[in-house]
Design a protein around this motif. Sequence first.
Motif, mmCIF file in Angstrom:
data_model
loop_
_atom_site.group_PDB
_atom_site.id
_atom_site.type_symbol
_atom_site.label_atom_id
_atom_site.label_comp_id
_atom_site.label_asym_id
_atom_site.label_seq_id
_atom_site.Cartn_x
_atom_site.Cartn_y
_atom_site.Cartn_z
ATOM 1 N N LEU A 125 0.824 -1.212 0.000
ATOM 2 C CA LEU A 125 0.000 0.000 0.000
ATOM 3 C C LEU A 125 0.854 1.257 0.000
ATOM 4 O O LEU A 125 0.538 2.240 -0.687
ATOM 5 C CB LEU A 125 -0.947 -0.003 1.197
ATOM 6 N N ALA A 126 1.958 1.247 0.760
ATOM 7 C CA ALA A 126 2.849 2.406 0.792
ATOM 8 C C ALA A 126 3.482 2.621 -0.585
ATOM 9 O O ALA A 126 3.582 3.769 -1.055
ATOM 10 C CB ALA A 126 3.925 2.207 1.857
ATOM 11 N N THR A 127 3.892 1.560 -1.239
ATOM 12 C CA THR A 127 4.492 1.666 -2.575
ATOM 13 C C THR A 127 3.474 2.192 -3.584
ATOM 14 O O THR A 127 3.783 3.064 -4.397
ATOM 15 C CB THR A 127 5.009 0.281 -3.026
ATOM 16 N N VAL A 128 2.265 1.663 -3.530
ATOM 17 C CA VAL A 128 1.210 2.115 -4.436
ATOM 18 C C VAL A 128 0.898 3.590 -4.193
ATOM 19 O O VAL A 128 0.758 4.374 -5.136
ATOM 20 C CB VAL A 128 -0.054 1.241 -4.287
ATOM 21 N N SER A 129 0.788 3.979 -2.921
ATOM 22 C CA SER A 129 0.506 5.386 -2.608
ATOM 23 C C SER A 129 1.614 6.295 -3.103
ATOM 24 O O SER A 129 1.347 7.381 -3.658
ATOM 25 C CB SER A 129 0.339 5.563 -1.093
ATOM 26 N N GLU A 133 1.187 9.208 -5.876
ATOM 27 C CA GLU A 133 1.577 10.591 -5.564
ATOM 28 C C GLU A 133 2.565 11.113 -6.604
ATOM 29 O O GLU A 133 2.455 12.253 -7.074
ATOM 30 C CB GLU A 133 2.187 10.665 -4.155
ATOM 31 N N ALA A 134 3.536 10.290 -7.002
ATOM 32 C CA ALA A 134 4.497 10.696 -8.025
ATOM 33 C C ALA A 134 3.785 10.954 -9.355
ATOM 34 O O ALA A 134 4.102 11.927 -10.068
ATOM 35 C CB ALA A 134 5.565 9.615 -8.187
ATOM 36 N N GLU A 135 2.819 10.113 -9.684
ATOM 37 C CA GLU A 135 2.052 10.290 -10.923
ATOM 38 C C GLU A 135 1.257 11.593 -10.885
ATOM 39 O O GLU A 135 1.185 12.328 -11.872
ATOM 40 C CB GLU A 135 1.123 9.092 -11.135
ATOM 41 N N LYS A 137 2.015 14.316 -9.155
ATOM 42 C CA LYS A 137 2.959 15.437 -9.291
ATOM 43 C C LYS A 137 3.374 15.613 -10.738
ATOM 44 O O LYS A 137 3.453 16.738 -11.244
ATOM 45 C CB LYS A 137 4.200 15.187 -8.425
ATOM 46 N N LYS A 138 3.626 14.495 -11.419
ATOM 47 C CA LYS A 138 4.025 14.551 -12.817
ATOM 48 C C LYS A 138 2.924 15.178 -13.663
ATOM 49 O O LYS A 138 3.182 16.041 -14.506
ATOM 50 C CB LYS A 138 4.329 13.130 -13.290
ATOM 51 N N LEU A 139 1.679 14.749 -13.439
ATOM 52 C CA LEU A 139 0.554 15.325 -14.189
ATOM 53 C C LEU A 139 0.402 16.811 -13.896
ATOM 54 O O LEU A 139 0.110 17.609 -14.797
ATOM 55 C CB LEU A 139 -0.736 14.571 -13.853
ATOM 56 N N LYS A 140 0.594 17.179 -12.635
ATOM 57 C CA LYS A 140 0.467 18.583 -12.260
ATOM 58 C C LYS A 140 1.529 19.427 -12.969
ATOM 59 O O LYS A 140 1.238 20.508 -13.495
ATOM 60 C CB LYS A 140 0.603 18.719 -10.746
#
Length: 168
Positions: A125-129, A133-135, A137-140
């Motif tokens: 779950l931590a890895t998925v989260s 979150e990285a995805e 930020k990238k989209l933003k």
Amino acid sequence: MAANPKTTLYVGGLEENVTEQVVHAAFIPFGDVKDISMPLDQATQKHRGFAFITYFEKEDAAAAMDNMHNGELYGRVLTVNFAQPQKIKGGEQGWASQAVWADADTWFERQQQEEEMKRLNAEHLATVSAAEEAERKKLKEVREGETEADDAVEDPMAAAEAEALKAS
């Protein structure tokens, strides 16, 4: 009654006046009898209509069962089968033919496996989260870059209209 179940017989359908001596006399022709147990009714202090007979040899027990099942004793038809292990309270299913602590090792192993699964699920779950979150930020960043690029480069149609107005 911790004897080998293959050497212990259940004898049911005993008449009220049957004693251990009578049962012994009826079953001794098939082999040496190790033990006879006739559980008593606590209220009447008489046997409960059945007995357990333990032989020294499993072949003797099998011969007694073959010959005495559906036989008569004191006018009653007998039921003779191999005895089942005595059920005692405990174990994982509530009733078992083993001591309560007999499954302690498997219980501890299962607890460790469950804890390991919880730890692995938490890591997953931590890895998925973190990946989500990285995805985000990238989209933003991509969206912010698009708005800056839009501000820097005007719409080509608007630029063409502005030049046409200047020329006229």
